[in-house]
Scaffold this active site. Sequence first.
Site, mmCIF file in Angstrom:
data_model
loop_
_atom_site.group_PDB
_atom_site.id
_atom_site.type_symbol
_atom_site.label_atom_id
_atom_site.label_comp_id
_atom_site.label_asym_id
_atom_site.label_seq_id
_atom_site.Cartn_x
_atom_site.Cartn_y
_atom_site.Cartn_z
ATOM 1 N N LYS B 78 7.911 -42.424 25.966
ATOM 2 C CA LYS B 78 8.057 -41.309 25.021
ATOM 3 C C LYS B 78 8.959 -41.736 23.869
ATOM 4 O O LYS B 78 9.992 -42.383 24.079
ATOM 5 C CB LYS B 78 8.644 -40.100 25.755
ATOM 6 C CG LYS B 78 8.634 -38.817 24.932
ATOM 7 C CD LYS B 78 9.147 -37.641 25.762
ATOM 8 C CE LYS B 78 9.204 -36.350 24.963
ATOM 9 N NZ LYS B 78 9.775 -35.236 25.737
ATOM 10 N N SER B 153 7.020 -31.002 25.340
ATOM 11 C CA SER B 153 6.993 -31.915 24.210
ATOM 12 C C SER B 153 6.366 -33.272 24.518
ATOM 13 O O SER B 153 5.913 -33.961 23.614
ATOM 14 C CB SER B 153 8.415 -32.144 23.698
ATOM 15 O OG SER B 153 9.210 -32.816 24.671
ATOM 16 N N SER B 177 9.252 -30.163 29.481
ATOM 17 C CA SER B 177 8.517 -31.131 28.656
ATOM 18 C C SER B 177 7.873 -32.284 29.421
ATOM 19 O O SER B 177 7.091 -33.037 28.845
ATOM 20 C CB SER B 177 9.428 -31.701 27.572
ATOM 21 O OG SER B 177 9.668 -30.731 26.587
#
Lengths: 99, 499
Positions: B78, B153, B177
């Site tokens: 990420k 996210s 997330s």
Amino acid sequence: MAGISRDDVANLARLARIDMTPAELDHLASELGVILNAVARVQEVAGQNVPPTSHPLPLQNVYRKDEVVPSLTPEAALSAAPASEAQRFKVPKILGEEA
Amino acid sequence: MIIKRNAADMAAALANGETTSVALTQAHLDRIAEVDKDVHAFLYVDTEGALAQAALADQKRAAGKKLSPLAGIPLALKDVMVQKGIPTTCGSKMLEGWRPPYDSTVVSKLRAADVVILGKTNMDEFAMGSSTENSAYGPTHNPWDLSRIPGGSGGGSSASLAAFEAPLAIGTDTGGSIRQPAAVTGTVGVKPTYGGVSRYGLVAFSSSLDQAGPCGRTVLDTALLHETIAGHDPKDSTSINATVPAIVIAAKNGNVKGLKIGVIKELQGEGYQAGVLNRFNESLELLAGLGAEIIEVSCSYFEYALAAYYLIAPSECSSNLARFDAMRYGIRVGDKSGVSAEEVMNLTREVGFGREVKRRIILGTYALSSGYYDAYYGSAQKVRTLIKQDFDNAFTKTDVLVSPTAPTTAFKIGEKADDPIAMYLNDIATIPVNMAGICGMSLPSGLADEDNLPAGFQIMAPAMKDDRLYNVGAALESALLSKWGAPILSHVSGLGARA
């Protein structure tokens, strides 16, 4: 319930150091009013006898040993600087901006 | 084809000489080249670096060195996690072009385990969002249906798994997330106990809630990655200095006989899609059939969790994001003769931050400001105590707690973009875990009846009992697989010619 005016948002934006267009200020003022009304319900159950929790772990004063370990070189630390000079971050003028 | 296998099977194929890490990595790079123009899971692909890491893993193996269980396996990272020399944007214009001068602890641990980092995945800007629509670089598309969101996210990480662009990924979870993207893409994701995985080098959003964790396509793969990245880190003062629970062993055992599983009354019913609830209830029946005792528990303060979260997270974000001041790294706007540092900050933050980030900074600034602090931030902290007490009480009667992970399946891109409150409701079942600092997992429970899209089953366990997530998750996963006959991701179709 808490209302929030355009002037309030302008002041908050100033405190948060974000320039905003008049349209943005109008939009945020109405949006924040809605959000604040939704989140204000925390007050319903937040009695005086309830202690606050700021952090999930009961940790206090975590220290490490004071040992010399490798760190970034000045070149590496400055590698992403928008501007630098003589091994220093070069910034716009900071003096004389407020009376 | 090899990219469709689980990470554990890929590791076996590397160990027995069936393939090499270079070949495995190249197969994933080829897949990314083939499908990522449609999925947009990646913000940056490090082709050269990944192949070099793979070659190194192959060399070590050829030399007979002792290797970690995931040596040579590719992974997607990420973009909120720094990797030395590799662009890290956090999905924001603010950090466009930034190449960090150091590795996060998670990256150091991945390197030490010879895991191959393919590249950086897309995300909502600074991890604020539930759809990746808040990325400054455009949304990620759900491999199940490209017109839908992949969650957020960490939508890039979950989508990369579902699209077979990577067998493993790293996410971060502040309010859901990792778990909500896992739920809506039919993958597995774990938010470890707060402090279980180092936050050093994780760009901070809300420091008392942020937690990095593993994402995979199976419970065992996720466990192998969890064990690789977990453990105490002196560079993170909130890192827990204790032995990591036996996660991989739990994932291999998967036995719920005699276990007490609590169903949280408040995390179902109104607002939850019927198909999501159907799959949830079926999973409960399967667990009961395996010998678990299902108990209903009440956590009456959870209805205040969302409100408290949207005060605490913005408050901490308004403070954390003050670091983006255009002075030391990141973009700088309007720097010319006669313009002051403060004006440059104002201009840079205007241009650098997107709408949701500004909204949260302003909300947090308000909640922390003199005269409002007690009513908003202070009250939210008290609610946090009440939520923690709810969990403590529930865990006196149960070993784990369960709920649907997200109230609905993946919605259409754009559907909720103009309604922040509707968007925030995605995290209604995941937020309490972050507030209390405990651990949670999402794994697929099947496809919802209405839309044939994946639904998620959430398991929650007390702090530092992460092994319980894997024990229960493995048992349920195995029972579901027997029922389905094939992994859920075998239903993803229409992506790329070779899929």
